[in-house]
Design a protein around this motif. Structure first.
Motif, PDB file in Angstrom:
ATOM      1  N   LYS A  76       0.822  -1.224   0.000  1.00 33.78           N
ATOM      2  CA  LYS A  76       0.000   0.000   0.000  1.00 33.78           C
ATOM      3  C   LYS A  76       0.850   1.265   0.000  1.00 33.78           C
ATOM      4  CE  LYS A  76      -4.119  -1.879   2.260  1.00 33.78           C
ATOM      5  NZ  LYS A  76      -5.033  -1.742   3.428  1.00 33.78           N
ATOM      6  N   THR A  77       2.052   1.149   0.509  1.00 34.49           N
ATOM      7  CA  THR A  77       2.901   2.357   0.565  1.00 34.49           C
ATOM      8  C   THR A  77       3.220   2.866  -0.833  1.00 34.49           C
ATOM      9  OG1 THR A  77       4.914   1.004   0.626  1.00 34.49           O
ATOM     10  CG2 THR A  77       3.936   1.640   2.741  1.00 34.49           C
ATOM     11  N   GLU A  93       0.405   5.167  -1.561  1.00 34.04           N
ATOM     12  CA  GLU A  93       0.537   6.395  -0.753  1.00 34.04           C
ATOM     13  C   GLU A  93       1.632   7.295  -1.325  1.00 34.04           C
ATOM     14  OE1 GLU A  93       1.282   4.890   3.095  1.00 34.04           O
ATOM     15  OE2 GLU A  93      -0.769   4.150   3.430  1.00 34.04           O
ATOM     16  N   ASN A  94       2.740   6.694  -1.701  1.00 37.91           N
ATOM     17  CA  ASN A  94       3.831   7.482  -2.292  1.00 37.91           C
ATOM     18  C   ASN A  94       3.405   8.116  -3.616  1.00 37.91           C
ATOM     19  OD1 ASN A  94       5.562   6.889  -0.202  1.00 37.91           O
ATOM     20  ND2 ASN A  94       6.445   5.083  -1.233  1.00 37.91           N
ATOM     21  N   LEU A 135       0.345   8.976  -4.521  1.00 39.01           N
ATOM     22  CA  LEU A 135      -0.573  10.096  -4.250  1.00 39.01           C
ATOM     23  C   LEU A 135       0.191  11.292  -3.677  1.00 39.01           C
ATOM     24  CD1 LEU A 135      -3.618   8.113  -2.760  1.00 39.01           C
ATOM     25  CD2 LEU A 135      -3.318   8.981  -5.085  1.00 39.01           C
ATOM     26  N   SER A 136       1.203  11.017  -2.841  1.00 45.27           N
ATOM     27  CA  SER A 136       2.041  12.098  -2.302  1.00 45.27           C
ATOM     28  C   SER A 136       2.802  12.794  -3.427  1.00 45.27           C
ATOM     29  CB  SER A 136       3.019  11.526  -1.274  1.00 45.27           C
ATOM     30  OG  SER A 136       3.897  12.523  -0.808  1.00 45.27           O
ATOM     31  N   LYS A 181      -6.637  12.516  -8.000  1.00 42.37           N
ATOM     32  CA  LYS A 181      -6.129  11.607  -6.974  1.00 42.37           C
ATOM     33  C   LYS A 181      -7.048  10.384  -6.820  1.00 42.37           C
ATOM     34  CE  LYS A 181      -4.634  13.213  -3.056  1.00 42.37           C
ATOM     35  NZ  LYS A 181      -4.549  14.029  -1.826  1.00 42.37           N
ATOM     36  N   LYS A 186      -5.773   6.649  -7.560  1.00 44.78           N
ATOM     37  CA  LYS A 186      -5.845   5.682  -6.465  1.00 44.78           C
ATOM     38  C   LYS A 186      -6.635   4.440  -6.872  1.00 44.78           C
ATOM     39  CE  LYS A 186      -7.180   5.237  -1.620  1.00 44.78           C
ATOM     40  NZ  LYS A 186      -7.820   5.896  -0.451  1.00 44.78           N
ATOM     41  N   GLU A 199      -5.136   0.653  -6.919  1.00 45.54           N
ATOM     42  CA  GLU A 199      -5.692  -0.326  -5.992  1.00 45.54           C
ATOM     43  C   GLU A 199      -6.330  -1.516  -6.709  1.00 45.54           C
ATOM     44  OE1 GLU A 199      -8.350   1.768  -3.438  1.00 45.54           O
ATOM     45  OE2 GLU A 199      -6.796   2.216  -1.952  1.00 45.54           O
ATOM     46  N   THR A 255       3.854   7.258 -10.178  1.00 48.62           N
ATOM     47  CA  THR A 255       4.103   5.928  -9.577  1.00 48.62           C
ATOM     48  C   THR A 255       5.563   5.562  -9.783  1.00 48.62           C
ATOM     49  OG1 THR A 255       1.828   5.272 -10.117  1.00 48.62           O
ATOM     50  CG2 THR A 255       3.392   3.516  -9.536  1.00 48.62           C
ATOM     51  N   THR A 297       3.377  -1.930  -7.028  1.00 48.18           N
ATOM     52  CA  THR A 297       2.454  -2.187  -5.910  1.00 48.18           C
ATOM     53  C   THR A 297       2.615  -3.613  -5.367  1.00 48.18           C
ATOM     54  OG1 THR A 297       0.721  -2.839  -7.468  1.00 48.18           O
ATOM     55  CG2 THR A 297       0.749  -0.540  -6.742  1.00 48.18           C
TER      56      THR A 297
END
Length: 712
Positions: free
Chosen positions: A89-90, A93-94, A96-97, A146, A150, A154, A219, A223
């Motif tokens: 999942k990180t 998160e990365n 999206l950051s 976003k 995401k 996912e 990205t 993932t």
């Protein structure tokens, strides 16, 4: 009296010795060919040798793998295990950051774009997007973008590149804990060409152009992360399941095929079998073989004794006939020998080389169907023992024997043999086809492979050859067997029913009355034979020839006289000798014309020990000398079979009816009943095997037949 008892005792002992020797002979032959009762030395074969006979496993055993085979199998097993990945999942998160940072940078660089360094940075970012798509990257659209990015990350799985899963069709992925989901490799996205992968998806129409490029831009990490520990654990678990056994060879399976080069796989089977055979713990140990030998010996002795008892019930006459019992033993021994021979050389089609149908046809024609059924049943069991319970061979053997017995009914003469061939062919073909259809597909493919034993071509040809040879050899062997064992078949009897045969033609010319009398006796006796289960063909043949002795002096017999009776001028004793002499004359003629023994027996027995009563009464009236009743009595013996008894009764009844004036049903019934009762009282039928029920049936059959002859 003592001499007679001594002779009987000697005869009984000799009979017992003969039977015991036959028993030992059959027991030894069967035991010799039953697998596993003694240890057979295996040939010393090597790679690329060509065995002359097939080697069939007598036990089930395992073929083990070599060290090299185990090493290769482990290597292949390792390569078969697909990669295992855990969802990270990180990475989302990365991404999206990174998207937030991108928007911040664009805002910041846009505000400072009058400065060259910021302008260049902005242009560098712009170069990754189309002009129209770049305009959508702003603070107002940030949340929507976003959300879309995401969702893409996912709902899809991303790995670094195609090389990571090269050679695999699937992988395993865990999103949480130790729950693993199988994912097809063609459903994965790859980080090195992520934009292309996203472009092939169904995307939001508003950001359709932007999403592939911005997802790939933000990205930076896959993932999915490879879980090498999990994969190693799975590999170890699978490697631990690899055993040393390559496969099992079943009992009765072919190890080495005749006339086929021994290749590596066959040689491995052979080597494993040889090692087991020579091992101290083998099933072929001395103790094991001894137990098996004794068990089989007990089983076979029981089978032989039981078969003897059944033969005694079916036919006491043949049970007492040592020559016929020896014939049955020889036929069973030949079955054993041929089965033992072909089960190795022709382990698939060899059952059709076992001539059980030939043997049962021979016995059926020589004697009767009941004895043939016993022989067929016992032969099938023996085939099963020698082939170690090969049920297919047992079924086919029994079917062949029953088909042979049934087909005998069509062998009325040597020209009708084709009907028997067709019957055996059809039965064998149907049974074999049924076995193929219900058998295990693997075995079926091995047995009736297109390459060697094609059911449609080779199989039917072999079955056809079996049917043809069975019938032709039956016809060919019958004269020899008839001569050796003093037996007569129905085929031979049918040939003697031809009214154009010289002897019958001569009778019809020289003794017309006797000839007509014989025809009526034949009709009478045959009608009763059918009703009581006697042999109607033998009865008719016996009736045709029972009075052939009268052709020497036909005028002395009443049916051939017209006006004068020569006995009026002779003393009764001489007349009796002439009349009784037609039996001896008949035997002389029968010998001259090689008449079968079965017919000659009827010639001898058709008067039993009855009196020539008319001449005896004439002698009593004359009273010139003391009258000896034995001078007027036939020498006999009394009828020994049902067939002889039928001719015996029909002969007397036809003569009595013919000499009665104005025949009617009352007179016929009275004469038939009287003659039968008189012979019962005089014990003339005691040795014939007729029962009281048989006699009652015979009486009714005679009356019915006579009513039809005289149209009453």
């Amino acid at each position: 009296m003592k001499d007679t008892n001594l002779e009987r005792l000697k005869s009984s002992r000799m009979n017992f010795i003969k039977r015991f020797l036959i028993f030992l002979f059959l027991l030894a032959v069967i035991l010799l060919y039953i697998p596993g009762t003694y240890k057979k030395k295996l040939p010393d074969y090597k790679l690329d040798d060509i065995p002359q006979t097939s080697l069939i496993s007598e036990i089930e055993f395992a073929v083990t793998k070599t060290d090299e085979e185990i090493r290769k199998e482990k290597e292949n097993k390792k390569n078969e295990i697909p990669p295992y990945y855990r969802f990270d999942k990180t990475a989302i998160e990365n991404a999206l950051s990174n998207l937030n940072n991108l928007v911040d940078k664009i805002d910041s660089f846009t505000k400072k774009r009058n400065q060259k360094v910021f302008a260049d940075s902005l242009n560098e970012i712009k170069s990754n997007f189309k002009e129209a798509d770049f305009k959508l990257i702003n603070r107002d659209n940030l949340e929507n973008i976003k959300k879309q990015v995401k969702s893409i990350l996912e709902e899809n799985y991303i790995i670094d590149s195609e090389k990571d899963i090269e050679g695999y069709q699937e992988i395993f992925v865990s999103r949480k804990g130790d729950f693993w989901e199988k994912i097809m490799a063609n459903n994965l996205l790859f980080l090195n060409n992520l934009e292309i992968g996203v472009r092939s998806m169904q995307l939001n129409e508003e950001f359709k152009g932007l999403l592939p490029s911005i997802t790939a831009y933000v990205t930076k990490h896959p993932t999915l992360k490879a879980d090498s520990q999990k994969r190693n654990n799975v590999i170890e678990e699978n490697l631990s399941k690899i055993g040393s056994i390559k496969y099992y060879v079943r009992k009765n399976e072919i190890i080495l095929e005749a006339n086929k080069v021994i290749k590596n796989n066959d040689f491995q089977k052979y080597t494993a079998y040889r090692n087991i055979r020579s091992g101290s713990e083998s099933k072929f140990s001395l103790r094991s073989r001894a137990i098996k030998f004794c068990s089989y010996a007990l089983l076979i002795m029981s089978l032989i004794l039981l078969s003897s008892y059944v033969l005694k019930i079916v036919s006491l006459e043949e049970y007492k006939n040592n020559r016929f019992v020896l014939l049955l033993a020889v036929l069973l021994a030949l079955t054993v020998f041929i089965t033992g021979l072909v089960r190795h050389k022709y382990p698939v089609i060899g059952v059709y080389f076992i001539p059980v149908s030939l043997f049962t046809m021979v016995v059926s024609m020589l004697k009767n169907n009941r004895i043939a059924v016993v022989l067929g049943f016992v032969s099938s069991i023996i085939v099963g023992l020698i082939t170690e319970n090969n049920i297919n061979w047992v079924i086919i053997s029994f079917a062949n024997s029953m088909a042979g017995i049934y087909s005998v009914k069509y062998l009325k003469n040597r020209l009708s043999v084709y009907k028997s061939i067709i019957i055996i062919f059809i039965v064998c073909s149907v049974i074999s086809s049924a076995i193929v259809l219900i058998d295990d597909p693997v075995i079926t493919e091995k047995i009736f492979s297109i390459k060697k034993y094609n059911l449609i071509t080779d199989g039917l040809l072999i079955i056809g050859g079996h049917a043809l040879l069975s019938c032709l050899l039956t016809i060919g062997f019958l004269p020899l067997l008839e001569s050796l064992f003093g037996l007569t078949t129905e085929i031979t009897l049918y040939e003697y029913l031809d009214l154009n045969r010289h002897l019958l033609k001569q009778m019809s010319i020289q003794a017309k009355g006797t000839f007509n009398h014989s025809l009526i006796v034949a009709d009478l006796a045959e009608s009763a034979a059918v009703q009581i289960g006697a042999n109607p063909v033998l009865v008719r043949a016996g009736a045709y020839y029972h009075d052939i002795g009268k052709t020497k002096e036909p005028i002395y017999f009443i049916e051939n006289q017209h006006e004068n009776n020569p006995h009026d001028l002779l003393p009764p004793q001489k007349s009796a000798r002439i009349i009784i002499g037609h039996i001896a004359n008949g035997l002389d003629i029968a010998d001259d014309y090689n008449i079968p023994k079965a017919i000659k027996d009827i010639i001898i027995q058709h008067h039993g020990t009855t009196l020539t009563n008319s001449f005896y009464q004439k002698a009593l009236k004359m009273q010139t000398n003391v009258v000896n009743v034995e001078d007027f009595r036939y020498a006999g013996p009394r009828p020994q079979t049902k067939e002889a008894a039928l001719v015996f009764l029909a002969d007397q009844i036809e003569t009595a009816i013919r000499n009665t004036e104005q025949q009617n049903m009352v007179k016929i019934e009275k004469i038939v009943t009287s003659i039968i009762n008189t012979n019962i009282e005089n014990m003339e039928l005691n040795e014939s095997g007729l029962t009281l029920l048989d006699i009652d049936i015979i009486e009714k059959a005679f009356i019915k037949c006579l009513s039809e002859i005289y149209a009453l």
